[in-house]
Design an enzyme around this catalytic site. Structure first.
Site, short mmCIF file in Angstrom:
data_model
loop_
_atom_site.label_atom_id
_atom_site.label_comp_id
_atom_site.label_asym_id
_atom_site.label_seq_id
_atom_site.Cartn_x
_atom_site.Cartn_y
_atom_site.Cartn_z
N LEU A 139 61.55 -31.14 6.28
CA LEU A 139 62.49 -32.16 5.83
C LEU A 139 62.11 -32.75 4.49
CD1 LEU A 139 63.30 -34.28 9.02
CD2 LEU A 139 64.63 -32.40 8.03
N SER A 140 60.82 -32.87 4.25
CA SER A 140 60.39 -33.52 3.02
C SER A 140 59.01 -33.02 2.64
CB SER A 140 60.35 -35.04 3.22
OG SER A 140 60.09 -35.71 2.01
#
Length: 329
Positions: free
Chosen positions: A97-98
């Protein structure tokens, strides 16, 4: 060994590891055109932005954590925080996600952004907050920097990391494709996530002459904004692979079948870039024919033009003969 001595050792390790990272980026030549960024990387402590991260191991990921009870594990975490590699910082069901981008790539992008004193900068994709901290340090004024991310948990942690490092830029939660109109106008916009199209909202929030640097089709395109409806620019030389911008309306396209093409083309990174850039405009065989005819063009020969409702990619010349309409254009 007492906790106090261990903390002192960690701080010494952080200082030496950060100095080594700066020397490594120096060797890449990333900030040769704007050496002011060297000071930002020397002064902003990356480890404050990655209190934990994940490294790939056989069968999955291993979590490294700065609060581990094991001194050796804390030292591994600290050394890894200053490695010139991207660090996975958020996973969900095995999906990334990040992340914190590779520092030398961040340095190259910040130099390419062309930031000057007094510029107002919008960052799309807050990540850990490290990039926003580098910008705030460079500009010497936290209020000139705005960063936005869709995920509240990402913006909350970025805000905490930034405060720990002594910076308080504006951290907004929302759809990065819509920009942050209440903070406009901007002189520079930098995206740290890849998009399938150039959001018109960004151009509308820019001053004339502003620069937009964004990942696109495994590359980085630097656009100069003429007005709210017009922008144009070329790709940088470097490849770039970023996490996609999240949002329900922006699903990623499926991969292009290349089974019938020569292996040399299928495995060539520049040919894969051409396929990604012309997706829907050229089939793989047409792309291969063009690629060979034009002597396997490098990224710098390609560009993007946005004009009103139209947006297109091109090779060598925005007027053609090689132009391809882009999504949303």
């Amino acid at each position: 060994m007492s906790a106090q001595v261990s903390d002192e050792d960690l701080e010494e390790l952080a200082a030496s590891a950060r100095a080594a990272l700066v020397r490594e980026i120096d060797r890449t030549g990333a900030w040769a055109d704007d050496p002011v960024w060297r000071d930002a990387f020397e002064q902003v402590p990356r480890h404050l932005f990655v209190p934990y991260y994940y490294v790939g191991v056989s069968g999955g990921y291993e979590r490294r954590w700065g609060e581990s009870p094991d001194p050796a594990a804390r030292a591994r975490w600290m050394r890894g925080a200053y490695a010139d590699v991207p660090l996975a910082t958020r996973l969900r069901d095995g999906e990334l996600l990040s992340s914190s981008s590779q520092p030398s790539l961040m340095a190259m992008m910040l130099v390419a952004l062309g930031v000057a004193d007094g510029h107002r900068v919008l960052e799309i994709g807050s990540g850990t907050g490290y990039n926003a901290a580098l910008l705030a340090h460079r500009l010497g004024d936290d209020d000139l920097v705005t960063t936005i991310d869709l995920e509240p948990e990402i913006t909350e942690s970025a805000r905490r990391h930034l405060e720990a490092a002594g910076h308080r830029p504006v951290v907004a939660t929302g759809d990065g494709a819509r920009g942050v109109p209440e903070r406009a106008p901007f002189d520079r916009i930098i995206a740290t996530c890849t998009l399938p199209s150039i959001p018109r909202a960004w151009l509308a929030q820019c001053r004339p002459g502003a620069r937009v640097l964004t990942p696109f089709a495994t590359g980085l395109v630097a656009l100069t904004v003429t007005d709210a409806e017009h922008a144009e620019g070329r790709f940088l030389a470097t490849p770039a692979y970023f996490v996609p911008l999240r949002g329900a309306s922006r699903s990623q396209p499926e991969s292009v079948p290349v089974g019938g093409l020569p292996r040399g083309a299928r495995d060539d990174e520049l040919f894969r870039f051409l396929l990604a850039l012309t997706r829907g405009g050229l089939d793989p065989q047409e792309a291969y024919t063009l690629w060979e005819r034009e002597d396997r063009p490098r990224r710098e020969r390609y560009g993007i033009t946005v004009s009103g409702e139209r947006a297109w990619a091109w090779l060598d010349d925005p007027e053609g003969p090689y132009v391809w309409q882009l999504p949303g254009g």
